[in-house]
Write an enzyme that holds these catalytic residues in place. Structure first.
Site, mmCIF file in Angstrom:
data_model
loop_
_atom_site.group_PDB
_atom_site.id
_atom_site.type_symbol
_atom_site.label_atom_id
_atom_site.label_comp_id
_atom_site.label_asym_id
_atom_site.label_seq_id
_atom_site.Cartn_x
_atom_site.Cartn_y
_atom_site.Cartn_z
ATOM 1 N N GLU A 149 0.853 -1.194 0.048
ATOM 2 C CA GLU A 149 -0.119 0.070 0.046
ATOM 3 C C GLU A 149 0.774 1.216 -0.149
ATOM 4 O O GLU A 149 1.922 1.135 0.602
ATOM 5 C CB GLU A 149 -0.859 0.005 1.251
ATOM 6 C CG GLU A 149 -1.641 1.225 1.590
ATOM 7 C CD GLU A 149 -3.037 1.566 0.568
ATOM 8 O OE1 GLU A 149 -2.297 1.943 -0.596
ATOM 9 O OE2 GLU A 149 -3.877 1.253 0.690
ATOM 10 N N ASP B 146 -2.599 5.780 7.140
ATOM 11 C CA ASP B 146 -2.601 6.985 8.053
ATOM 12 C C ASP B 146 -3.475 6.553 9.011
ATOM 13 O O ASP B 146 -2.877 5.790 10.091
ATOM 14 C CB ASP B 146 -3.382 8.420 7.504
ATOM 15 C CG ASP B 146 -4.517 7.781 6.566
ATOM 16 O OD1 ASP B 146 -5.489 6.994 6.970
ATOM 17 O OD2 ASP B 146 -4.604 8.719 5.534
ATOM 18 N N VAL C 170 -0.074 14.525 0.340
ATOM 19 C CA VAL C 170 1.013 14.458 -0.566
ATOM 20 C C VAL C 170 0.541 13.780 -1.629
ATOM 21 O O VAL C 170 -0.438 13.010 -1.808
ATOM 22 C CB VAL C 170 2.223 13.913 0.055
ATOM 23 C CG1 VAL C 170 2.866 14.757 1.231
ATOM 24 C CG2 VAL C 170 2.005 12.264 0.605
#
Length: 214
Positions: free
Chosen positions: A130, A134, A184
Site C-alpha cells: 500500500e 494513516d 501528498v
C-alpha cells in the site's frame, strides 16, 4: 515492525527549482517532499527486509491505484536481489482496488472496487503493498477481509505512514517513510486522479486542491 525514515513536522521540503516535474503543475504543488531517487533507494532497502523475512515464494497483493509504482519498484528490486544472491523469492502479483479518499478526506468504510474474492490467497505467504497508511481504518478492514481467506501469513509494506491521531504504526511491517499529516501527491499518489505522473512525492498546494476538487 521496521520503522521508516522519519520526516519531521517542520520539514518544508525542497524548492521546486531544484527538480524537474511536469510544468503544468507549477502552481499546484508547494515543494518536493521526497525526491524520486530517495524513494527508490528506500524501496530497495525494503526489498532486502522482505527477502530476509519470507521463505521461497511470496504472493504480493498490490492496492490500486496509488500503490502501483511502489509495488512495481519493490517487486523489481526483489527480483534483482534474488538474481544476485543464493536466495530467489518466487513472486506472484495480484491486484485489489480500494477507494478510501474523496478530495483530501479519508472515508470510513472499505470500498473494494470489483471482485472481493481473494480465495487465491489461501495457504499463501502474502505481502500487502500500500502506498500510504494513516489512521489504518482501511488497512485494518482489508486485513480482516484477507484473513477470511486463510493465508499462511500476512505482512504489510507501506511506503508512507502518516503521523495522525491513532496512527496505524503497528499495522505496517515495512515502512518507507514516516511523515507528518500533509496531503501528498506523486509517485502514483493522486488527488482526484491528478498528479500520478509526478515522479517525486510532493505537497499539494491550496491552489491545486481547489483546481482539481470534485
Amino acid at each position: 515492525m521496521r520503522r521508516g525514515i522519519v520526516i519531521e513536522d517542520d520539514w518544508p521540503g525542497y524548492s521546486l527549482e531544484l527538480f524537474t516535474y511536469p510544468e503544468h503543475y507549477h502552481e499546484d504543488i508547494e515543494s518536493v517532499y521526497i525526491p524520486h531517487g530517495v524513494i527508490k533507494d528506500r524501496v530497495e532497502r525494503l526489498a532486502r527486509y522482505v527477502m530476509d523475512d519470507f521463505g521461497d515464494n511470496i504472493m504480493v497483493l498490490c492496492v490500486l491505484k496509488g500503490g502501483y509504482k511502489f509495488c512495481s519498484d519493490l517487486v523489481e528490486f526483489i527480483k534483482v536481489l534474488g538474481r544476485n544472491s543464493n536466495k530467489y523469492l518466487e513472486t506472484r502479483v495480484e491486484f485489489i482496488r480500494l477507494k478510501s479518499y474523496l478530495n483530501d478526506q479519508a472515508t470510513e468504510e472499505l470500498h473494494i472496487i470489483g471482485s472481493g474474492d481473494l480465495s487465491f490467497l489461501r495457504g499463501k505467504s502474502v505481502l500487502i503493498v500500500e502506498a500510504i497508511v494513516d489512521t489504518g481504518k482501511t488497512m485494518k478492514a482489508l486485513l480482516q477481509h484477507v484473513e477470511t481467506f486463510e493465508p499462511k501469513m500476512v505482512k504489510v509494506a507501506g511506503l508512507l505512514v502518516k503521523r495522525v491521531p491513532n496512527m496505524a504504526e503497528n499495522l505496517t511491517d515495512y515502512v518507507g517513510f514516516e511523515i507528518p499529516n500533509h496531503f501528498v501527491v506523486g509517485y502514483a499518489l493522486d488527488y482526484n486522479e491528478h498528479f500520478r505522473d509526478l515522479n517525486h512525492i510532493c505537497v499539494i498546494s491550496e491552489t491545486g486542491k481547489m483546481k482539481y476538487k470534485v
